[in-house]
Design a protein around this motif. Sequence first.
Motif, PDB file in Angstrom:
ATOM      1  N   UNK A 262      43.472 -67.618 150.311  1.00 26.04           N
ATOM      2  CA  UNK A 262      43.136 -67.085 151.639  1.00 26.04           C
ATOM      3  C   UNK A 262      43.997 -67.731 152.713  1.00 26.04           C
ATOM      4  N   UNK A 263      44.224 -69.023 152.597  1.00 23.65           N
ATOM      5  CA  UNK A 263      45.078 -69.723 153.563  1.00 23.65           C
ATOM      6  C   UNK A 263      46.496 -69.162 153.506  1.00 23.65           C
ATOM      7  N   UNK A 264      46.979 -68.843 152.289  1.00 26.19           N
ATOM      8  CA  UNK A 264      48.319 -68.284 152.137  1.00 26.19           C
ATOM      9  C   UNK A 264      48.479 -66.954 152.872  1.00 26.19           C
ATOM     10  N   UNK A 265      47.433 -66.159 152.916  1.00 25.27           N
ATOM     11  CA  UNK A 265      47.540 -64.858 153.577  1.00 25.27           C
ATOM     12  C   UNK A 265      47.037 -64.886 155.017  1.00 25.27           C
ATOM     13  N   UNK A 266      46.620 -66.050 155.475  1.00 29.19           N
ATOM     14  CA  UNK A 266      46.252 -66.206 156.881  1.00 29.19           C
ATOM     15  C   UNK A 266      44.862 -65.743 157.236  1.00 29.19           C
ATOM     16  N   UNK A 267      43.934 -65.756 156.263  1.00 31.98           N
ATOM     17  CA  UNK A 267      42.559 -65.351 156.537  1.00 31.98           C
ATOM     18  C   UNK A 267      41.611 -66.506 156.271  1.00 31.98           C
ATOM     19  N   UNK A 268      40.564 -66.576 157.054  1.00 31.10           N
ATOM     20  CA  UNK A 268      39.513 -67.553 156.791  1.00 31.10           C
ATOM     21  C   UNK A 268      38.533 -66.947 155.796  1.00 31.10           C
ATOM     22  N   UNK A 269      37.659 -67.782 155.259  1.00 32.11           N
ATOM     23  CA  UNK A 269      36.653 -67.301 154.323  1.00 32.11           C
ATOM     24  C   UNK A 269      35.736 -66.293 155.009  1.00 32.11           C
ATOM     25  N   UNK A 270      35.388 -66.551 156.250  1.00 31.62           N
ATOM     26  CA  UNK A 270      34.508 -65.651 156.988  1.00 31.62           C
ATOM     27  C   UNK A 270      35.155 -64.282 157.200  1.00 31.62           C
ATOM     28  N   UNK A 271      36.445 -64.277 157.536  1.00 29.21           N
ATOM     29  CA  UNK A 271      37.154 -63.011 157.740  1.00 29.21           C
ATOM     30  C   UNK A 271      37.221 -62.217 156.436  1.00 29.21           C
ATOM     31  N   UNK A 272      37.530 -62.905 155.352  1.00 30.50           N
ATOM     32  CA  UNK A 272      37.612 -62.244 154.046  1.00 30.50           C
ATOM     33  C   UNK A 272      36.255 -61.688 153.645  1.00 30.50           C
ATOM     34  N   UNK A 273      35.219 -62.446 153.899  1.00 32.40           N
ATOM     35  CA  UNK A 273      33.865 -61.997 153.547  1.00 32.40           C
ATOM     36  C   UNK A 273      33.472 -60.775 154.378  1.00 32.40           C
ATOM     37  N   UNK A 274      33.782 -60.796 155.670  1.00 32.21           N
ATOM     38  CA  UNK A 274      33.468 -59.662 156.539  1.00 32.21           C
ATOM     39  C   UNK A 274      34.169 -58.394 156.052  1.00 32.21           C
ATOM     40  N   UNK A 275      35.451 -58.501 155.767  1.00 35.15           N
ATOM     41  CA  UNK A 275      36.211 -57.331 155.309  1.00 35.15           C
ATOM     42  C   UNK A 275      35.797 -56.932 153.893  1.00 35.15           C
ATOM     43  N   UNK A 276      35.600 -57.894 153.036  1.00 35.16           N
ATOM     44  CA  UNK A 276      35.285 -57.613 151.642  1.00 35.16           C
ATOM     45  C   UNK A 276      33.916 -57.011 151.418  1.00 35.16           C
ATOM     46  N   UNK A 277      33.000 -57.243 152.336  1.00 34.08           N
ATOM     47  CA  UNK A 277      31.643 -56.719 152.181  1.00 34.08           C
ATOM     48  C   UNK A 277      31.428 -55.370 152.845  1.00 34.08           C
ATOM     49  N   UNK A 278      32.475 -54.822 153.463  1.00 37.89           N
ATOM     50  CA  UNK A 278      32.361 -53.477 154.039  1.00 37.89           C
ATOM     51  C   UNK A 278      32.154 -52.469 152.927  1.00 37.89           C
ATOM     52  N   UNK A 279      31.361 -51.453 153.170  1.00 31.50           N
ATOM     53  CA  UNK A 279      31.213 -50.390 152.163  1.00 31.50           C
ATOM     54  C   UNK A 279      32.526 -49.637 151.986  1.00 31.50           C
ATOM     55  N   UNK A 280      32.720 -49.077 150.817  1.00 32.67           N
ATOM     56  CA  UNK A 280      34.006 -48.404 150.514  1.00 32.67           C
ATOM     57  C   UNK A 280      34.238 -47.159 151.347  1.00 32.67           C
ATOM     58  N   UNK A 281      33.231 -46.615 151.966  1.00 26.60           N
ATOM     59  CA  UNK A 281      33.432 -45.410 152.779  1.00 26.60           C
ATOM     60  C   UNK A 281      33.790 -45.732 154.225  1.00 26.60           C
ATOM     61  N   UNK A 282      33.760 -47.019 154.597  1.00 24.76           N
ATOM     62  CA  UNK A 282      34.125 -47.422 155.963  1.00 24.76           C
ATOM     63  C   UNK A 282      35.588 -47.854 155.998  1.00 24.76           C
ATOM     64  N   UNK A 283      36.266 -47.486 157.069  1.00 24.38           N
ATOM     65  CA  UNK A 283      37.678 -47.851 157.257  1.00 24.38           C
ATOM     66  C   UNK A 283      37.794 -49.231 157.807  1.00 24.38           C
TER      67      UNK A 283
END
Length: 76
Positions: free
Chosen positions: A55-76
């Motif tokens: 995550x550090x390599x791609x410039x995201x925090x754990x919280x940011x990754x969790x927020x994006x990763x937990x979005x439903x697949x039908x949401x952009x």
Amino acid sequence: MGGMSDVRLQLLGKELESGQQTSVFSAPQGLGRWGLMLHRWHTRRALLQLDDDQLRDIGLSWEQARTEGRKPCWKD
């Protein structure tokens, strides 16, 4: 994660921090509605499986990754 560049991932990190809702990633051409949702599901699952160093390599925090990763697949 399907060939996403570090630059695009860093842009997503900045977008998540600022609260903007613009499209940074584009799915492969020719996907229908179901294909797009499947693509989002796979990439978001992969994002949730990254460790802290990755995550550090791609410039995201754990919280940011969790927020994006937990979005439903039908949401952009």
